[in-house]
Design a protein around this motif. Structure first.
Motif, PDB file in Angstrom:
ATOM      1  N   LEU A 195      -1.115  11.460  14.739  1.00  0.00           N
ATOM      2  CA  LEU A 195      -0.988  11.005  13.353  1.00  0.00           C
ATOM      3  C   LEU A 195      -2.353  10.672  12.758  1.00  0.00           C
ATOM      4  N   ASP A 208      -4.284  12.027   9.283  1.00  0.00           N
ATOM      5  CA  ASP A 208      -4.860  11.165   8.236  1.00  0.00           C
ATOM      6  C   ASP A 208      -5.203   9.822   8.855  1.00  0.00           C
ATOM      7  N   TRP A 261      -0.484   3.858  10.583  1.00  0.00           N
ATOM      8  CA  TRP A 261       0.723   4.504  11.086  1.00  0.00           C
ATOM      9  C   TRP A 261       1.667   3.543  11.791  1.00  0.00           C
ATOM     10  N   LEU A 275       6.980   6.604   5.276  1.00  0.00           N
ATOM     11  CA  LEU A 275       6.018   7.705   5.192  1.00  0.00           C
ATOM     12  C   LEU A 275       6.505   8.840   4.305  1.00  0.00           C
ATOM     13  N   LEU A 281       3.360  11.076   3.773  1.00  0.00           N
ATOM     14  CA  LEU A 281       3.406  12.286   4.584  1.00  0.00           C
ATOM     15  C   LEU A 281       4.125  13.358   3.757  1.00  0.00           C
ATOM     16  N   GLY A 305       2.158  18.139   5.702  1.00  0.00           N
ATOM     17  CA  GLY A 305       1.889  17.224   6.810  1.00  0.00           C
ATOM     18  C   GLY A 305       3.008  17.218   7.832  1.00  0.00           C
ATOM     19  N   VAL A 306       4.251  17.261   7.354  1.00  0.00           N
ATOM     20  CA  VAL A 306       5.408  17.273   8.253  1.00  0.00           C
ATOM     21  C   VAL A 306       5.424  18.555   9.079  1.00  0.00           C
ATOM     22  N   LEU A 309       2.733  18.384  11.610  1.00  0.00           N
ATOM     23  CA  LEU A 309       3.112  17.386  12.605  1.00  0.00           C
ATOM     24  C   LEU A 309       4.163  17.933  13.567  1.00  0.00           C
TER      25      LEU A 309
END
Length: 75
Positions: free
Chosen positions: A8, A12, A17, A23, A29, A33-34, A37
């Motif tokens: 995480l 960023d 977090w 988020l 997020l 980003g998801v 991730l």
């Protein structure tokens, strides 16, 4: 959990977090980003995150993500 937090922070490092609980809801997020991730989590934890798992409840906090990871590792 430490590995998750490292991932995480790579995404960023300005976000706290461990304390953030919205988020997705607060748009900290985003969709890109998801997606990034998910790929990283699948590789790092050797899990498969199905589309049905990609819901705010599983990604709104590091704790929620960790619980999802643990659950998926048990299957």
């Amino acid at each position: 959990m430490e590995t998750l937090l490292e991932i995480l922070n790579d995404i960023d490092d300005t976000v706290n977090w461990e304390d953030e609980t919205a988020l997705i809801d607060d748009r900290i997020l985003d969709s890109f980003g998801v997606i990034s991730l998910i790929s990283e989590l699948e590789d790092q934890f050797e899990i498969e995150i199905d589309a049905s798992e990609i819901v705010p409840e599983n990604f709104n906090s590091a704790d929620a993500m960790w619980k999802m990871i643990q659950r998926l590792q048990e299957n």
